[in-house]
Design a protein around this motif. Structure first.
Motif, PDB file in Angstrom:
ATOM      1  N   UNK A  32      12.891  16.866  -7.162  1.00 51.67           N
ATOM      2  CA  UNK A  32      12.540  18.105  -8.003  1.00 51.67           C
ATOM      3  C   UNK A  32      13.688  18.064  -9.066  1.00 51.67           C
ATOM      4  N   UNK A  33      13.473  18.956  -9.961  1.00 46.74           N
ATOM      5  CA  UNK A  33      14.602  19.375 -10.901  1.00 46.74           C
ATOM      6  C   UNK A  33      15.162  20.851 -10.834  1.00 46.74           C
ATOM      7  N   UNK A  34      16.246  20.782 -10.133  1.00 43.47           N
ATOM      8  CA  UNK A  34      16.741  22.403  -9.917  1.00 43.47           C
ATOM      9  C   UNK A  34      17.569  22.723 -11.524  1.00 43.47           C
ATOM     10  N   UNK A  35      17.080  23.802 -12.033  1.00 36.71           N
ATOM     11  CA  UNK A  35      17.659  24.232 -13.166  1.00 36.71           C
ATOM     12  C   UNK A  35      18.554  25.604 -12.748  1.00 36.71           C
ATOM     13  N   UNK A  36      19.583  25.491 -13.403  1.00 37.70           N
ATOM     14  CA  UNK A  36      20.623  26.609 -13.019  1.00 37.70           C
ATOM     15  C   UNK A  36      21.312  27.167 -14.283  1.00 37.70           C
ATOM     16  N   UNK A  37      22.047  28.233 -14.150  1.00 41.46           N
ATOM     17  CA  UNK A  37      22.531  28.821 -15.394  1.00 41.46           C
ATOM     18  C   UNK A  37      24.167  28.606 -15.283  1.00 41.46           C
ATOM     19  N   UNK A  38      24.513  27.765 -16.370  1.00 42.64           N
ATOM     20  CA  UNK A  38      25.980  27.434 -16.350  1.00 42.64           C
ATOM     21  C   UNK A  38      26.991  28.531 -16.290  1.00 42.64           C
ATOM     22  N   UNK A  39      28.087  28.520 -16.096  1.00 43.10           N
ATOM     23  CA  UNK A  39      29.029  29.617 -16.048  1.00 43.10           C
ATOM     24  C   UNK A  39      29.507  29.919 -17.310  1.00 43.10           C
ATOM     25  N   UNK A  40      29.105  29.059 -18.415  1.00 44.10           N
ATOM     26  CA  UNK A  40      29.319  29.229 -19.840  1.00 44.10           C
ATOM     27  C   UNK A  40      28.014  29.806 -20.290  1.00 44.10           C
ATOM     28  N   UNK A  41      27.025  30.017 -19.703  1.00 48.13           N
ATOM     29  CA  UNK A  41      25.885  30.523 -20.153  1.00 48.13           C
ATOM     30  C   UNK A  41      24.753  29.567 -20.349  1.00 48.13           C
TER      31      UNK A  41
ATOM     32  N   UNK B 219      27.666  32.278  -8.863  1.00 47.05           N
ATOM     33  CA  UNK B 219      27.925  33.292  -9.781  1.00 47.05           C
ATOM     34  C   UNK B 219      26.755  33.720 -10.315  1.00 47.05           C
ATOM     35  N   UNK B 220      25.657  33.236 -10.320  1.00 49.05           N
ATOM     36  CA  UNK B 220      24.370  33.792 -10.996  1.00 49.05           C
ATOM     37  C   UNK B 220      23.129  33.294  -9.972  1.00 49.05           C
ATOM     38  N   UNK B 221      22.904  33.967  -8.795  1.00 50.68           N
ATOM     39  CA  UNK B 221      21.722  33.464  -7.909  1.00 50.68           C
ATOM     40  C   UNK B 221      20.377  33.263  -8.326  1.00 50.68           C
ATOM     41  N   UNK B 222      20.246  32.783  -9.543  1.00 45.96           N
ATOM     42  CA  UNK B 222      18.898  32.594  -9.861  1.00 45.96           C
ATOM     43  C   UNK B 222      18.653  31.068 -10.061  1.00 45.96           C
ATOM     44  N   UNK B 223      17.576  30.627 -10.173  1.00 45.34           N
ATOM     45  CA  UNK B 223      17.151  29.201 -10.443  1.00 45.34           C
ATOM     46  C   UNK B 223      15.661  28.850 -10.614  1.00 45.34           C
ATOM     47  N   UNK B 224      15.394  27.639 -11.188  1.00 44.26           N
ATOM     48  CA  UNK B 224      14.070  27.267 -11.237  1.00 44.26           C
ATOM     49  C   UNK B 224      13.875  25.863 -10.743  1.00 44.26           C
ATOM     50  N   UNK B 225      12.668  25.458 -10.259  1.00 44.73           N
ATOM     51  CA  UNK B 225      12.468  24.134  -9.774  1.00 44.73           C
ATOM     52  C   UNK B 225      11.309  23.542 -10.634  1.00 44.73           C
ATOM     53  N   UNK B 226      11.438  22.446 -10.645  1.00 47.06           N
ATOM     54  CA  UNK B 226      10.386  21.816 -11.489  1.00 47.06           C
ATOM     55  C   UNK B 226      10.087  20.320 -10.736  1.00 47.06           C
TER      56      UNK B 226
END
Ligand SMILES: Cc1cc2nc3c(=O)[nH]c(=O)nc-3n(C[C@H](O)[C@H](O)[C@H](O)COP(=O)(O)O)c2cc1C
Length: 167
Positions: free
Chosen positions: A1-10, A44-51
């Motif tokens: 799967x692909x895990x998408x996160x938010x980088x610390x630079x946004x 830093x940002x405990x949210x994510x998407x899985x694909x």
């Protein structure tokens, strides 16, 4: 799967991972080093998407949600269940940090193998199982005539609603 996160630079970041489990209470588990790029981002940002994508079935599943860290015992058990080489690599260096001297990598991994030989229950402090608790799940089934089927499930507290979306 692909895990998408938010980088610390946004800026979004993404990488391929193994889905380890879907728990009885509906959380989707994956594992990695806590000091890795994704580890820092998720702290830093405990949210994510899985694909997920299955090309032969023209099928995709995507999720968005909030991230939780599993209890220490779950992390240790997951680490011990990994293959010997995977454990040795994780013990030899910190995931996603710069390799100081590539020529010494083999040596460090071999040393970790030896440590595991003497202590097979050795775990890595940083090994972490992350759990995504979904707020939305979408199932996408491709159709040869492009009338693709999209069903979006949305969580509202303990309840879910579903609706069909235009492809
Ligand atoms: C098929 C495949 C499976 C992978 N599974 C994992 C995994 O379960 N855990 C993990 O930490 N990295 C896994 N990786 C490596 C990640 O894609 C990534 O390189 C690594 O986690 C570092 O990413 P980061 O710097 O964004 O944290 C896998 C790579 C591939 C291609």
């Amino acid at each position: 799967m692909t895990l998408s996160t938010i980088g610390t630079d946004g800026i979004p970041d993404a990488r391929v991972l193994i889905l380890k489990d879907v728990t009885d209470d509906g959380r989707w588990a994956f594992a990695s080093g806590i000091e890795s790029g994704k580890g820092s981002q998720l702290r830093a940002n405990p949210v994510a998407a899985l694909t997920f994508y299955w090309s032969s079935q023209i099928r995709s599943v995507r999720l968005r949600g909030h991230i939780e860290v599993a209890p220490a015992e779950t992390n240790a058990t997951d680490f011990r269940e990994r293959g010997l080489s995977a454990r040795a690599v994780a013990l030899a260096g910190t995931q996603s940090t710069t390799v100081g001297q590539p020529s010494t990598m083999g040596q460090l991994i071999e040393q970790a193998h030896q440590r595991l030989k003497h202590d097979p229950d050795l775990t890595s402090d940083g090994w972490t199982v992350w759990l995504l608790r979904p707020i939305a799940i979408e199932f996408w089934q491709g159709d040869p005539s492009r009338n693709h089927l999209r069903i979006r499930y949305q969580r509202h507290g303990a309840d879910w609603t579903s609706r069909r979306l235009w492809p």
